[in-house]
Design an enzyme around this catalytic site. Structure first.
Site, mmCIF file in Angstrom:
data_model
loop_
_atom_site.group_PDB
_atom_site.id
_atom_site.type_symbol
_atom_site.label_atom_id
_atom_site.label_comp_id
_atom_site.label_asym_id
_atom_site.label_seq_id
_atom_site.Cartn_x
_atom_site.Cartn_y
_atom_site.Cartn_z
ATOM 1 N N ASN A 1 7.632 6.035 -0.376
ATOM 2 C CA ASN A 1 8.957 6.333 -0.933
ATOM 3 C C ASN A 1 8.977 7.710 -1.581
ATOM 4 O OD1 ASN A 1 9.899 3.811 -0.192
ATOM 5 N ND2 ASN A 1 9.804 2.942 -2.247
ATOM 6 N N ARG B 1 19.342 2.589 13.711
ATOM 7 C CA ARG B 1 17.881 2.561 13.826
ATOM 8 C C ARG B 1 17.506 1.358 14.681
ATOM 9 N NH1 ARG B 1 16.191 6.177 9.885
ATOM 10 N NH2 ARG B 1 17.443 6.244 7.981
ATOM 11 N N TYR C 1 13.675 -7.089 5.617
ATOM 12 C CA TYR C 1 14.898 -6.756 4.885
ATOM 13 C C TYR C 1 15.816 -7.973 4.857
ATOM 14 C CZ TYR C 1 13.970 -1.677 5.317
ATOM 15 O OH TYR C 1 13.435 -0.424 5.239
ATOM 16 N N HIS D 1 18.774 -5.811 1.107
ATOM 17 C CA HIS D 1 19.473 -4.769 1.860
ATOM 18 C C HIS D 1 20.927 -5.115 2.162
ATOM 19 C CE1 HIS D 1 20.145 -2.075 5.447
ATOM 20 N NE2 HIS D 1 19.530 -1.240 4.638
ATOM 21 N N HIS E 1 27.279 4.666 10.893
ATOM 22 C CA HIS E 1 26.343 3.790 10.200
ATOM 23 C C HIS E 1 26.744 2.325 10.316
ATOM 24 C CE1 HIS E 1 24.254 2.256 6.438
ATOM 25 N NE2 HIS E 1 23.285 2.917 7.026
#
Length: 729
Positions: free
Chosen positions: A72, A394, A487, A611, A454
């Protein structure tokens, strides 16, 4: 600061705190009302790092949290800090939400980064000792038995030396280029024949594993840089090694695309190459680096804007992820297999039949992402399916979703894929997928030049009788086979005609720039999602002022947008009770008298990465009520998501799904005490007190029957009912 803060007892105090006032006092109102975005992110990573000392976790899982913290922090330096450095260099003086200039933010960030790096090294020292007790030895600076020594020497000479290229640093040999995230060693040598001193650089090829496991039954690891140092004399016969030192480089990795770019594919291929050669943002080096070599390294690679990290511990903490993969199941979380939704099984695996009967919500990773893949596979095989449209942000390097789309195109379906080239660090993989999809006959669209797409949407048009029916999947997370296992996200399947028509308008907007003038259900950014949020918040303000029940509950990854924050402040001042679960960055300051005393903020850090994004509004009824307005969305409450990305927010109107999202997923997050950190009014975070009845939302979802599998699960009592605690809403 005169003294370094004592960060060695975070587990004992229950705090993961980074100072919020590093060497600068912003304007009084800004400082009192808002938290700096970058420092809030660093505080989030401090919470991640604190889990490396969580005694409730198995040892290798604690090591995993340490490696995640390192990863991160690397990305933060390469993107966020690099962006601020660029602003300083270009003379941009745009102030942050808390009133700081870019240079003032950099000063505060660097101090906090040094503290966080020191805490990582402290964690590593403790974990290394515990690993040794558990039978996993890190032999970097330790002796090994003769047999292991011989095996390492053979490995070095036969496997490592052939791929290393020592290079002298002198006028005849230009200083070699060190790629982003590249590592190397400098050796100061003295020629035995004449005493002449030279400096040699050895770059570590990226293809070499970071850690070498000594052959044998014992788990003994040595880092590649220590292995090279241990046997370096074999590379430099005729020389005496007078000093050495390892270093690592992080470069500016942000990609900027000019609006007038004519060919996005060509532009991104070029930009990816430039990323590898970006300016040096951070130079990490060992504290006992040879002084002669260090001077050369700093002269060649550092600038006034480079963050220099010197450590007597481990360079490249992120690389510890390799050791986490050691085959010691007793040192890891118990294995977990996600459930396949029973509703689909009850229809003999026919996704379309199950969705036609009733909307379905899937909660990943507790329920398998395989159902999303099966939805697309079935569409590819079904002769009645005429078209598939899919967004891809992704998808990973091994994507069953991509394979399903290719199969559908090869079956003669009309397949459209919106591939987002601007998905950070996935640009190269997405270019590969785009090429494969195009070769299979898929119509590949790259969307807008200056906006990222997105939204997570899949749309299947199927011929049924004399008409067509549209089936949709709306998600809060990516179509990625790896992240869907760790996630927590929501997948919503529906055949609602209104949502189908809206999804078609969304795709027309992205593929043909045809802006939808009106949608029946979906709120789409950047053309209306922000306004929809404002409308719902304002309705709660009006209800509170009129004496009707009011409340706002939300689950987000980040909350940074000043206008949304100010709207929530106004709601708090009007008496609206607000509860926010914000995993990462939160620029809102909760619990401030006269401003936000009716707002509570918590962050959940645990086995899974939270998430999913959910908004819920009381709408004039006490919690919980079917009258409450519930939405799932791909967007966080950030300016970029609301103004510069294509996102969707989906209303949940089906009663069963509404109850599952509101009374199970969202409520369980609000009730969690075992993995939660509570924001204090000064912006710091403290671990929540478990109380007499500790509650772990991850454990709750892992041990309960499938929420999506049975429509009457809540009513029948198959899923334990949750209740909001008194005074919490």
């Amino acid at each position: 600061m005169d003294e370094a803060p004592d960060t060695g007892n975070m587990a004992n105090t229950g705090k993961a705190v980074l100072p919020l006032d590093h060497a600068f006092e912003p304007s009084e109102e800004a400082a009192d009302h808002y938290i700096n975005r970058e420092l809030s992110w660093l505080a989030f990573n401090a919470r991640v790092l604190a889990e490396a000392r969580n005694a409730n976790y198995p040892l290798l899982e604690r090591l995993r949290f340490l490696s995640i913290s390192g990863s991160n922090l690397d990305e933060f330096m390469m993107i966020r800090v690099a962006g601020l450095v660029g602003q300083v260099q270009r003379g941009i003086e745009r102030v942050s939400i808390d009133g700081r200039s870019p240079s003032q933010q950099l000063a505060a960030i660097r101090e906090a980064v040094h503290e966080l790096n020191a805490e990582q090294q402290s964690n590593w020292t403790e974990l290394r000792a515990e690993l040794e007790e558990a039978g996993i030895t890190i032999a970097d600076n330790a002796r090994v038995d003769p047999e292991s020594y011989a095996a390492l020497k053979t490995y070095f000479l036969e496997e490592i030396v052939p791929v290393l290229t020592p290079q002298a640093l002198d006028p005849a040999h230009p200083f070699p280029f060190v790629a982003n995230e590249g590592a190397g060693l400098l050796f100061t040598l003295e020629r035995e024949s004449d005493g002449q001193q030279i400096v040699e650089m050895v770059l570590v090829p990226s293809a070499i594993p970071r850690w070498v496991r000594v052959p044998g039954d014992k788990a003994v690891y040595i880092s590649i840089e220590r292995l090279i140092c241990r046997f370096a004399d074999h590379m430099f016969p005729g020389f005496t090694i007078k000093g050495d030192g390892a270093f690592r480089v992080l470069r500016d990795s942000d990609i900027e695309i000019e609006e007038e770019a004519e060919d996005l594919v060509r532009t991104f291929r070029s930009a990816i190459q430039r990323r590898r050669r970006g300016q040096v943002i951070q130079l990490e080096m060992e504290s006992d680096f040879d002084p002669v070599a260090e001077e050369i390294l700093l002269e060649q690679m550092a600038s006034s804007e480079t963050t220099i990290i010197k450590t007597d511990g481990l360079i490249g903490v992120a690389g510890l992820s390799q050791i986490v993969e050691e085959d010691r199941p007793e040192l890891k979380f118990a294995s977990y297999s996600p459930r396949y939704p029973e509703r689909i099984l009850e229809h003999d695996g026919d996704c379309f039949s199950a969705i036609r009967e009733k909307d379905i919500i899937i909660h990943h990773p507790y329920e398998s992402f395989e159902v999303v893949v099966d939805f697309l596979r079935q569409a590819a095989d079904d002769p009645d399916v005429v078209a598939i449209k899919q967004t891809l942000y992704r998808a990973g390097d091994q994507s069953p979703v991509i394979m399903a789309l290719i199969a559908a195109a090869e079956e003669g379906k009309s397949v459209t894929a919106v591939v987002e080239l601007k998905a950070r660090f996935d640009e190269e993989q997405n270019l590969i997928w785009a090429s494969k999809l195009e070769r299979a006959g898929v119509q590949v669209i790259y969307g807008f030049v200056d906006w990222k797409t997105h939204a997570k949407v899949s749309m299947v048009v199927r011929r049924e009788g004399d008409s067509y029916r549209t089936y949709c999947h709306f998600g809060t997370g990516n179509y990625h086979p790896i992240t869907t296992k760790i996630y927590t996200d929501l997948s919503y399947f529906t055949a609602d005609p209104k949502l189908g028509r809206d999804a078609a308008k969304l795709f027309n907007f992205v593929t043909g720039y045809v802006e939808p003038r009106k949608t029946g259900q979906l709120a789409i950014s950047p053309i209306g999602l922000r306004e929809k949020l404002y409308q719902r918040i304002d309705k709660e303000i009006a209800n509170a002022k009129a004496g009707r029940p009011s409340g706002i509950w939300a689950k987000l990854n980040s909350l940074t947008d000043k206008d949304v924050i100010d709207r929530l402040y106004r709601a708090s001042q009007a008496g609206v009770e607000i509860q926010l679960v914000v995993r990462g960055i939160c620029c809102l300051r909760s619990g401030v008298e006269g401003l936000s005393e009716n707002i509570r903020v918590k962050s959940i850090i645990g086995r899974f990465l939270e998430h999913s994004r959910i908004w819920a509004f009381a709408n004039g009824e006490a919690f919980p009520s079917f009258k409450a307005k519930v939405y799932i969305t791909s967007a966080d409450a950030m300016e970029r998501n609301l103004d510069r990305r294509v996102e969707v927010m989906v209303p949940i109107r089906n009663k069963t799904v509404h109850d599952q999202v509101l009374q199970q997923v969202l409520l369980a997050n609000l009730l969690d005490t075992e993995q939660s950190w509570e924001q204090q009014s000064d912006g710091t975070y403290e671990r929540a007190q478990p109380g007499e009845k500790p509650f772990n939302c991850h454990q709750y979802f892992m041990t309960n029957p499938s929420l999506s599998g049975r429509g009457g699960a809540l009513e029948a009592g198959a899923v334990p009912m949750l209740a909001l605690r008194k005074g919490a809403a």
